[in-house]
Design a protein around this motif. Structure first.
Motif, PDB file in Angstrom:
ATOM      1  N   SER A 169       0.945  -1.196   0.051  1.00 34.46           N
ATOM      2  CA  SER A 169      -0.012  -0.079  -0.047  1.00 34.46           C
ATOM      3  C   SER A 169       0.906   1.163   0.012  1.00 34.46           C
ATOM      4  O   SER A 169       0.423   2.210  -0.475  1.00 34.46           O
ATOM      5  CB  SER A 169      -0.910  -0.054   1.372  1.00 34.46           C
ATOM      6  N   ALA A 170       2.092   1.122   0.667  1.00 29.92           N
ATOM      7  CA  ALA A 170       3.052   2.380   0.640  1.00 29.92           C
ATOM      8  C   ALA A 170       3.578   2.506  -0.558  1.00 29.92           C
ATOM      9  O   ALA A 170       4.139   3.381  -1.027  1.00 29.92           O
ATOM     10  CB  ALA A 170       4.040   2.166   1.715  1.00 29.92           C
ATOM     11  N   SER A 171       3.898   1.646  -1.424  1.00 29.68           N
ATOM     12  CA  SER A 171       4.612   1.713  -2.571  1.00 29.68           C
ATOM     13  C   SER A 171       4.257   2.981  -3.616  1.00 29.68           C
ATOM     14  O   SER A 171       5.267   3.428  -4.165  1.00 29.68           O
ATOM     15  CB  SER A 171       4.607   0.439  -3.502  1.00 29.68           C
ATOM     16  N   PRO A 172       3.101   3.055  -4.153  1.00 28.79           N
ATOM     17  CA  PRO A 172       2.492   3.959  -4.956  1.00 28.79           C
ATOM     18  C   PRO A 172       3.192   5.348  -4.312  1.00 28.79           C
ATOM     19  O   PRO A 172       3.759   6.232  -5.235  1.00 28.79           O
ATOM     20  CB  PRO A 172       0.953   4.034  -4.896  1.00 28.79           C
ATOM     21  N   LEU A 173       2.870   5.864  -3.152  1.00 29.78           N
ATOM     22  CA  LEU A 173       3.630   6.905  -2.590  1.00 29.78           C
ATOM     23  C   LEU A 173       4.947   7.116  -2.737  1.00 29.78           C
ATOM     24  O   LEU A 173       5.423   8.046  -3.111  1.00 29.78           O
ATOM     25  CB  LEU A 173       2.940   7.166  -1.148  1.00 29.78           C
ATOM     26  N   LEU A 174       5.683   5.916  -2.190  1.00 28.51           N
ATOM     27  CA  LEU A 174       7.149   5.844  -2.308  1.00 28.51           C
ATOM     28  C   LEU A 174       7.688   6.312  -3.799  1.00 28.51           C
ATOM     29  O   LEU A 174       8.483   7.187  -3.680  1.00 28.51           O
ATOM     30  CB  LEU A 174       7.623   4.586  -1.878  1.00 28.51           C
ATOM     31  N   ILE A 175       6.836   5.609  -4.871  1.00 33.62           N
ATOM     32  CA  ILE A 175       7.349   5.939  -6.180  1.00 33.62           C
ATOM     33  C   ILE A 175       7.250   7.089  -6.457  1.00 33.62           C
ATOM     34  O   ILE A 175       8.024   7.873  -7.064  1.00 33.62           O
ATOM     35  CB  ILE A 175       6.623   5.012  -6.859  1.00 33.62           C
ATOM     36  N   ASN A 176       6.072   7.970  -6.155  1.00 34.01           N
ATOM     37  CA  ASN A 176       5.719   9.283  -6.632  1.00 34.01           C
ATOM     38  C   ASN A 176       6.629  10.157  -5.789  1.00 34.01           C
ATOM     39  O   ASN A 176       7.264  11.440  -6.601  1.00 34.01           O
ATOM     40  CB  ASN A 176       4.254   9.628  -6.261  1.00 34.01           C
ATOM     41  N   LEU A 177       7.151   9.866  -4.708  1.00 32.13           N
ATOM     42  CA  LEU A 177       7.873  10.933  -4.017  1.00 32.13           C
ATOM     43  C   LEU A 177       9.339  10.830  -4.563  1.00 32.13           C
ATOM     44  O   LEU A 177       9.874  11.947  -4.881  1.00 32.13           O
ATOM     45  CB  LEU A 177       7.956  10.492  -2.594  1.00 32.13           C
ATOM     46  N   ARG A 178       9.808   9.643  -5.129  1.00 29.65           N
ATOM     47  CA  ARG A 178      11.013   9.466  -5.627  1.00 29.65           C
ATOM     48  C   ARG A 178      11.024  10.078  -6.900  1.00 29.65           C
ATOM     49  O   ARG A 178      12.048  10.808  -7.506  1.00 29.65           O
ATOM     50  CB  ARG A 178      11.511   8.009  -5.980  1.00 29.65           C
ATOM     51  N   LYS A 179       9.925  10.069  -7.651  1.00 28.80           N
ATOM     52  CA  LYS A 179       9.768  10.610  -9.186  1.00 28.80           C
ATOM     53  C   LYS A 179       9.834  12.281  -8.758  1.00 28.80           C
ATOM     54  O   LYS A 179      10.414  12.819  -9.782  1.00 28.80           O
ATOM     55  CB  LYS A 179       8.584  10.397  -9.735  1.00 28.80           C
ATOM     56  N   ALA A 180       9.609  12.760  -7.667  1.00 32.12           N
ATOM     57  CA  ALA A 180       9.550  14.315  -7.563  1.00 32.12           C
ATOM     58  C   ALA A 180      10.941  14.589  -6.969  1.00 32.12           C
ATOM     59  O   ALA A 180      11.136  15.703  -6.614  1.00 32.12           O
ATOM     60  CB  ALA A 180       8.488  14.305  -6.387  1.00 32.12           C
ATOM     61  N   GLY A 181      11.815  13.687  -6.770  1.00 27.89           N
ATOM     62  CA  GLY A 181      13.140  13.968  -6.233  1.00 27.89           C
ATOM     63  C   GLY A 181      13.409  13.763  -4.958  1.00 27.89           C
ATOM     64  O   GLY A 181      14.456  14.150  -4.601  1.00 27.89           O
ATOM     65  N   TYR A 182      12.463  13.288  -4.321  1.00 24.51           N
ATOM     66  CA  TYR A 182      12.873  13.000  -2.838  1.00 24.51           C
ATOM     67  C   TYR A 182      13.607  11.893  -2.589  1.00 24.51           C
ATOM     68  O   TYR A 182      13.384  10.833  -3.241  1.00 24.51           O
ATOM     69  CB  TYR A 182      11.517  13.208  -1.934  1.00 24.51           C
ATOM     70  N   SER A 183      14.238  11.861  -1.702  1.00 26.10           N
ATOM     71  CA  SER A 183      14.942  10.633  -1.030  1.00 26.10           C
ATOM     72  C   SER A 183      14.103  10.031  -0.083  1.00 26.10           C
ATOM     73  O   SER A 183      14.100  10.115   1.063  1.00 26.10           O
ATOM     74  CB  SER A 183      16.246  11.034  -0.344  1.00 26.10           C
ATOM     75  N   ALA A 184      13.143   9.158  -0.490  1.00 21.36           N
ATOM     76  CA  ALA A 184      11.975   8.461   0.172  1.00 21.36           C
ATOM     77  C   ALA A 184      12.251   6.984   0.318  1.00 21.36           C
ATOM     78  O   ALA A 184      13.156   6.334  -0.379  1.00 21.36           O
ATOM     79  CB  ALA A 184      10.798   8.618  -0.763  1.00 21.36           C
ATOM     80  N   ARG A 185      12.231   6.483   1.573  1.00 22.10           N
ATOM     81  CA  ARG A 185      12.235   5.163   1.816  1.00 22.10           C
ATOM     82  C   ARG A 185      11.119   4.642   2.569  1.00 22.10           C
ATOM     83  O   ARG A 185      10.404   5.533   3.487  1.00 22.10           O
ATOM     84  CB  ARG A 185      13.653   4.926   2.407  1.00 22.10           C
ATOM     85  N   LEU A 186      11.301   3.462   2.938  1.00 17.15           N
ATOM     86  CA  LEU A 186       9.948   2.586   3.809  1.00 17.15           C
ATOM     87  C   LEU A 186      10.798   2.453   5.089  1.00 17.15           C
ATOM     88  O   LEU A 186      12.105   1.917   4.991  1.00 17.15           O
ATOM     89  CB  LEU A 186       9.448   1.353   3.226  1.00 17.15           C
ATOM     90  N   ARG A 187      10.062   2.411   6.229  1.00 15.54           N
ATOM     91  CA  ARG A 187      10.803   2.071   7.477  1.00 15.54           C
ATOM     92  C   ARG A 187       9.493   1.142   8.084  1.00 15.54           C
ATOM     93  O   ARG A 187       8.325   1.606   8.252  1.00 15.54           O
ATOM     94  CB  ARG A 187      10.857   3.184   8.365  1.00 15.54           C
ATOM     95  N   VAL A 188       9.780  -0.204   8.338  1.00 13.87           N
ATOM     96  CA  VAL A 188       8.611  -1.157   8.898  1.00 13.87           C
ATOM     97  C   VAL A 188       9.130  -1.066  10.608  1.00 13.87           C
ATOM     98  O   VAL A 188      10.156  -1.221  10.786  1.00 13.87           O
ATOM     99  CB  VAL A 188       8.833  -2.379   8.458  1.00 13.87           C
ATOM    100  N   SER A 189       7.925  -0.737  11.345  1.00 17.45           N
ATOM    101  CA  SER A 189       8.164  -0.795  12.700  1.00 17.45           C
ATOM    102  C   SER A 189       7.810  -2.202  13.152  1.00 17.45           C
ATOM    103  O   SER A 189       7.694  -2.981  12.604  1.00 17.45           O
ATOM    104  CB  SER A 189       7.347   0.184  13.324  1.00 17.45           C
ATOM    105  N   ALA A 190       8.212  -2.369  14.574  1.00 18.71           N
ATOM    106  CA  ALA A 190       7.940  -3.737  15.232  1.00 18.71           C
ATOM    107  C   ALA A 190       6.634  -4.287  15.100  1.00 18.71           C
ATOM    108  O   ALA A 190       6.522  -5.439  15.046  1.00 18.71           O
ATOM    109  CB  ALA A 190       8.545  -3.439  16.551  1.00 18.71           C
ATOM    110  N   ASN A 191       5.584  -3.325  14.903  1.00 19.83           N
ATOM    111  CA  ASN A 191       4.297  -3.703  14.871  1.00 19.83           C
ATOM    112  C   ASN A 191       3.971  -3.896  13.584  1.00 19.83           C
ATOM    113  O   ASN A 191       2.552  -4.097  13.367  1.00 19.83           O
ATOM    114  CB  ASN A 191       3.258  -2.761  15.797  1.00 19.83           C
TER     115      ASN A 191
END
Length: 75
Positions: free
Chosen positions: A20-42
């Motif tokens: 579910s997070a992937s589309p936002l991640l891709i759009n932010l990277r296309k916009a030039g941001y250094s975006a990444r995913l961080r998965v919490s313990a929960n």
């Protein structure tokens, strides 16, 4: 590093799964941001940008808000 200059990450999304997070991640990277995913313990997957400092941090906050997102600061 000057302790007076804020260094932070911006969280721009939180999802129950990475797919579910992937589309936002891709759009932010296309916009030039250094975006990444961080998965919490929960198992929550967060989309974050950074680290950013000073003026770039403020510019990113403003740009993300203009894109309809609600970023908040993580230190």
């Amino acid at each position: 590093t000057d302790p007076k200059i804020e260094t932070a990450y911006l969280q721009v999304g939180s999802f129950r799964n990475a797919a579910s997070a992937s589309p936002l991640l891709i759009n932010l990277r296309k916009a030039g941001y250094s975006a990444r995913l961080r998965v919490s313990a929960n198992g929550i997957t967060r989309v974050i940008i950074g680290p950013l400092t000073g003026t770039p941090l403020e510019l990113a906050r403003n740009d993300l808000r203009a894109r309809g997102l609600q970023p908040f600061t993580i230190r």
